[in-house]
Design a protein around this motif. Structure first.
Motif, PDB file in Angstrom:
ATOM      1  N   ARG A  17       0.784  -1.173  -0.116  1.00 22.65           N
ATOM      2  CA  ARG A  17       0.278  -0.369   0.077  1.00 22.65           C
ATOM      3  C   ARG A  17       1.468   1.277   0.160  1.00 22.65           C
ATOM      4  O   ARG A  17       1.413   1.755   0.796  1.00 22.65           O
ATOM      5  CB  ARG A  17      -0.654   0.181   1.374  1.00 22.65           C
ATOM      6  CG  ARG A  17      -2.147  -0.971   1.407  1.00 22.65           C
ATOM      7  CD  ARG A  17      -2.895  -0.731   2.593  1.00 22.65           C
ATOM      8  NE  ARG A  17      -3.540  -2.257   2.315  1.00 22.65           N
ATOM      9  CZ  ARG A  17      -4.706  -1.935   2.178  1.00 22.65           C
ATOM     10  NH1 ARG A  17      -5.690  -0.962   1.644  1.00 22.65           N
ATOM     11  NH2 ARG A  17      -5.488  -3.147   1.645  1.00 22.65           N
ATOM     12  N   GLY A  18       0.528   2.389  -1.030  1.00 18.81           N
ATOM     13  CA  GLY A  18       1.770   3.000  -1.100  1.00 18.81           C
ATOM     14  C   GLY A  18       0.852   4.669  -0.695  1.00 18.81           C
ATOM     15  O   GLY A  18       0.990   6.015  -0.514  1.00 18.81           O
ATOM     16  N   ARG A  19      -0.193   4.185  -0.594  1.00 19.93           N
ATOM     17  CA  ARG A  19      -1.324   5.445  -0.079  1.00 19.93           C
ATOM     18  C   ARG A  19      -1.210   5.819   1.367  1.00 19.93           C
ATOM     19  O   ARG A  19      -1.060   4.906   2.465  1.00 19.93           O
ATOM     20  CB  ARG A  19      -2.568   5.827  -0.583  1.00 19.93           C
ATOM     21  CG  ARG A  19      -2.613   5.272  -2.426  1.00 19.93           C
ATOM     22  CD  ARG A  19      -3.979   4.950  -2.683  1.00 19.93           C
ATOM     23  NE  ARG A  19      -4.611   6.179  -2.341  1.00 19.93           N
ATOM     24  CZ  ARG A  19      -6.434   6.239  -2.430  1.00 19.93           C
ATOM     25  NH1 ARG A  19      -6.574   5.676  -3.672  1.00 19.93           N
ATOM     26  NH2 ARG A  19      -6.623   7.403  -2.996  1.00 19.93           N
ATOM     27  N   ARG A  20      -1.440   7.259   1.087  1.00 22.96           N
ATOM     28  CA  ARG A  20      -0.878   7.257   3.124  1.00 22.96           C
ATOM     29  C   ARG A  20      -2.512   7.547   4.059  1.00 22.96           C
ATOM     30  O   ARG A  20      -3.753   7.926   2.848  1.00 22.96           O
ATOM     31  CB  ARG A  20      -1.194   8.967   3.192  1.00 22.96           C
ATOM     32  CG  ARG A  20       0.222   9.493   2.930  1.00 22.96           C
ATOM     33  CD  ARG A  20       1.719   8.440   4.090  1.00 22.96           C
ATOM     34  NE  ARG A  20       2.703   8.897   2.947  1.00 22.96           N
ATOM     35  CZ  ARG A  20       4.135   8.754   4.039  1.00 22.96           C
ATOM     36  NH1 ARG A  20       3.656   8.153   5.125  1.00 22.96           N
ATOM     37  NH2 ARG A  20       5.437   8.794   3.513  1.00 22.96           N
ATOM     38  N   ALA A 123      -0.057   2.906   9.670  1.00 22.57           N
ATOM     39  CA  ALA A 123       1.537   2.891   9.392  1.00 22.57           C
ATOM     40  C   ALA A 123       2.118   3.565   9.968  1.00 22.57           C
ATOM     41  O   ALA A 123       3.494   3.341  10.605  1.00 22.57           O
ATOM     42  CB  ALA A 123       2.007   2.321   8.122  1.00 22.57           C
ATOM     43  N   ALA A 124       2.007   5.144  10.951  1.00 20.96           N
ATOM     44  CA  ALA A 124       2.279   5.766  11.097  1.00 20.96           C
ATOM     45  C   ALA A 124       2.552   5.175  12.590  1.00 20.96           C
ATOM     46  O   ALA A 124       3.515   5.759  13.528  1.00 20.96           O
ATOM     47  CB  ALA A 124       1.670   7.297  11.330  1.00 20.96           C
ATOM     48  N   ALA A 125       1.885   4.152  12.852  1.00 21.73           N
ATOM     49  CA  ALA A 125       1.699   3.543  14.420  1.00 21.73           C
ATOM     50  C   ALA A 125       2.743   3.222  14.817  1.00 21.73           C
ATOM     51  O   ALA A 125       2.904   2.898  15.356  1.00 21.73           O
ATOM     52  CB  ALA A 125       0.915   3.723  15.584  1.00 21.73           C
ATOM     53  N   LEU A 126       3.207   2.630  13.642  1.00 21.64           N
ATOM     54  CA  LEU A 126       4.378   1.408  13.905  1.00 21.64           C
ATOM     55  C   LEU A 126       5.519   1.756  14.798  1.00 21.64           C
ATOM     56  O   LEU A 126       6.613   0.433  14.635  1.00 21.64           O
ATOM     57  CB  LEU A 126       5.268   1.048  12.410  1.00 21.64           C
ATOM     58  CG  LEU A 126       3.458  -0.098  11.713  1.00 21.64           C
ATOM     59  CD1 LEU A 126       4.454  -0.385  10.324  1.00 21.64           C
ATOM     60  CD2 LEU A 126       3.100  -1.348  12.877  1.00 21.64           C
ATOM     61  N   GLU A 177      -1.216  -6.309   4.929  1.00 20.74           N
ATOM     62  CA  GLU A 177      -0.684  -6.111   3.639  1.00 20.74           C
ATOM     63  C   GLU A 177       0.511  -4.673   4.159  1.00 20.74           C
ATOM     64  O   GLU A 177      -0.290  -3.504   4.928  1.00 20.74           O
ATOM     65  CB  GLU A 177      -1.664  -5.424   2.421  1.00 20.74           C
ATOM     66  CG  GLU A 177      -2.776  -6.085   1.647  1.00 20.74           C
ATOM     67  CD  GLU A 177      -3.126  -5.468   0.864  1.00 20.74           C
ATOM     68  OE1 GLU A 177      -2.856  -4.296   0.096  1.00 20.74           O
ATOM     69  OE2 GLU A 177      -4.399  -5.806   0.515  1.00 20.74           O
ATOM     70  N   PRO A 178       1.223  -5.292   3.702  1.00 23.96           N
ATOM     71  CA  PRO A 178       2.328  -4.168   4.166  1.00 23.96           C
ATOM     72  C   PRO A 178       2.162  -3.376   3.770  1.00 23.96           C
ATOM     73  O   PRO A 178       2.026  -2.534   2.464  1.00 23.96           O
ATOM     74  CB  PRO A 178       3.777  -4.636   3.927  1.00 23.96           C
ATOM     75  CG  PRO A 178       3.229  -6.080   4.389  1.00 23.96           C
ATOM     76  CD  PRO A 178       2.282  -6.397   3.507  1.00 23.96           C
ATOM     77  N   THR A 179       3.206  -2.037   4.318  1.00 23.02           N
ATOM     78  CA  THR A 179       2.974  -0.016   3.583  1.00 23.02           C
ATOM     79  C   THR A 179       4.400  -0.294   3.115  1.00 23.02           C
ATOM     80  O   THR A 179       5.849  -1.183   3.937  1.00 23.02           O
ATOM     81  CB  THR A 179       2.430   0.064   4.993  1.00 23.02           C
ATOM     82  OG1 THR A 179       3.181   0.201   6.113  1.00 23.02           O
ATOM     83  CG2 THR A 179       1.455  -0.080   5.834  1.00 23.02           C
ATOM     84  N   ALA A 183       8.368  -1.320   4.739  1.00 22.34           N
ATOM     85  CA  ALA A 183       9.526  -2.203   3.641  1.00 22.34           C
ATOM     86  C   ALA A 183      10.690  -1.068   4.195  1.00 22.34           C
ATOM     87  O   ALA A 183      12.391  -1.873   4.248  1.00 22.34           O
ATOM     88  CB  ALA A 183       9.614  -1.897   2.190  1.00 22.34           C
ATOM     89  N   GLU A 184      10.791   0.492   4.236  1.00 25.08           N
ATOM     90  CA  GLU A 184      11.708   1.034   4.140  1.00 25.08           C
ATOM     91  C   GLU A 184      12.329   0.731   6.230  1.00 25.08           C
ATOM     92  O   GLU A 184      13.606   0.761   6.244  1.00 25.08           O
ATOM     93  CB  GLU A 184      10.931   2.140   4.201  1.00 25.08           C
ATOM     94  CG  GLU A 184      11.332   2.478   3.171  1.00 25.08           C
ATOM     95  CD  GLU A 184      10.447   4.455   3.120  1.00 25.08           C
ATOM     96  OE1 GLU A 184       9.821   4.390   4.032  1.00 25.08           O
ATOM     97  OE2 GLU A 184      10.246   4.712   1.853  1.00 25.08           O
ATOM     98  N   ALA A 185      11.603   0.140   6.851  1.00 24.22           N
ATOM     99  CA  ALA A 185      12.362   0.050   8.109  1.00 24.22           C
ATOM    100  C   ALA A 185      12.969  -1.495   8.358  1.00 24.22           C
ATOM    101  O   ALA A 185      14.049  -1.352   8.510  1.00 24.22           O
ATOM    102  CB  ALA A 185      11.084  -0.189   9.094  1.00 24.22           C
ATOM    103  N   LEU A 186      12.386  -2.286   7.431  1.00 25.43           N
ATOM    104  CA  LEU A 186      13.402  -3.855   7.424  1.00 25.43           C
ATOM    105  C   LEU A 186      14.401  -3.951   6.629  1.00 25.43           C
ATOM    106  O   LEU A 186      15.423  -4.345   7.397  1.00 25.43           O
ATOM    107  CB  LEU A 186      12.208  -4.497   6.395  1.00 25.43           C
ATOM    108  CG  LEU A 186      11.298  -5.485   7.019  1.00 25.43           C
ATOM    109  CD1 LEU A 186      10.611  -6.417   6.021  1.00 25.43           C
ATOM    110  CD2 LEU A 186      12.265  -6.495   8.081  1.00 25.43           C
TER     111      LEU A 186
END
Length: 391
Positions: A17-20, A123-126, A177-179, A183-186
């Protein structure tokens, strides 16, 4: 050592998912207004299952020692579960029963999907999951796909590493579905610990979208070297499987945190003994019930059942709701077994579970296979087995 080095980045980032996030999460909506229709729909579903069971040949029911399901025509339940059918009236138009069953269990699936969507939107709360590392935290980062795997990391590495969980709490492990943030955090993790089962596609999808040029983390799979196709993906509920996984995890953690390599190696024997002691405890508790069936809403306990000579039978079939005939079959099987419990996990509608359990004269027992406290989860499964067949 059975450990893979990080995967090469792929140019195409599929499945993310690429949308905010916009607006409130859908999973936070609902309440009493949503629960009443589910309960009414479940009552209609049980009415359809009763009708189909009543239509079975008398000889077939007698062959199983089964007195047969209550005859009844499914009607709209306006006065509670007791109004779900009218005794003495024969079932007609089974297709309407199938549609009635589909409504409550589709609502259950939709509720679980909404939880996954809400987790992706938030996702911001991850930061509590797979978020960006704190600027003042110099520890190596270890990402785990599901929270129970983090318990093993903590037993071996203590607080020498920071553990991030990819799957947010409350999300559906099969549909999450990952955001892009995931992926950037991984990409910043030294080690990625995952189950390695095809039934958890998010584990792979997150790696497919690593930022361009990222080397990616070292990977350790709990299912390394095993053919797990067709198996329940909740492999971490098998202590005997996790014993070998812990042995493979230790050297990978030593590489991720070289300064703590000696400490990690020293804790390996203690972890092995802890797993063996828990295995002995669970074997003793389940021994009187070997060969019995654990009736569950979602088939998440197959690995545990295999370790201890049990079977599991689920309401769901291939992550889909059963039709009335399948539900009638499960109800008849549960009656023959004499179970006194139906095991459910978070996300399955409590009202539906209670209606099904009430049909069996059983109670609902909740177990969360994704809880971070791995030993407590396994003891909860053993307690569910004991509750199913009290001595």
């Amino acid at each position: 050592m059975g450990v893979q080095r990080g995967l090469r980045p792929r140019a195409r980032r599929r499945g993310l998912r690429g949308r905010r996030a916009r607006g409130p999460p859908r999973a936070a909506r609902g309440g009493a207004a949503d629960r009443a229709p589910r309960a009414r729909g479940a009552a209609r579903a049980l009415g359809a299952a009763r009708a189909l069971g009543a239509a079975a040949p008398q000889g077939a029911r007698a062959a199983h020692g089964e007195r047969g399901l209550t005859r009844g025509r499914p009607t709209r339940a306006r006065g509670g579960p007791g109004a779900a059918h009218a005794p003495g009236r024969t079932a007609r138009r089974p297709r309407r029963g199938a549609a009635a069953l589909r409504a409550p269990l589709c609502a259950a699936a939709a509720g679980r999907a909404r939880a996954a969507v809400a987790a992706a939107i938030l996702a911001a709360a991850l930061a509590a999951g797979c978020g960006a590392p704190a600027a003042d935290d110099p520890r190596p980062r270890v990402a785990v796909s599901v929270a129970p795997l983090g318990w093993f990391v903590a037993q071996l590495a203590g607080d020498a590493v920071r553990v991030d969980v990819v799957l947010p709490r409350g999300a559906n492990a099969h549909t999450f579905e990952p955001t892009w943030e995931t992926a950037e955090a991984l990409a910043g993790a030294a080690l990625y610990v995952r189950v390695g089962h095809p039934g958890l596609p998010f584990e792979r999808t997150a790696l497919e979208a690593l930022p361009a040029g990222a080397a990616g983390p070292e990977i350790v799979d709990a299912a390394e070297g095993e053919d797990v196709r067709g198996e329940d993906p909740h492999l971490w509920l098998s202590p005997r499987r996790m014993r070998g996984f812990a042995e493979r995890l230790a050297p990978a953690l030593a590489r991720a945190a070289p300064a703590q390599a000696a400490a990690v190696d020293g804790r390996r024997a203690a972890l092995r003994e802890a797993i063996d002691a828990l295995d002995r405890e669970l074997a003793a508790r389940t021994l009187p019930h070997r060969g019995r069936t654990l009736f569950v809403a979602h088939p998440a306990f197959g690995a545990f059942a295999r370790d201890y000579g049990l079977r599991q039978e689920a309401l769901e079939r291939h992550h889909k709701e059963p039709d009335p005939a399948a539900l009638a079959e499960v109800l008849a099987s549960a009656r023959r077994a004499g179970t006194r419990a139906l095991v459910v996990q978070p996300g399955f509608p409590r009202e539906v579970a209670e209606l099904v359990a009430g049909e069996l004269g059983a109670r609902v027992v909740a177990v969360d296979p994704l809880d971070a406290d791995w030993p407590a989860t396994l003891r909860a499964v053993a307690a569910a087995v004991e509750a199913s067949y009290p001595r």
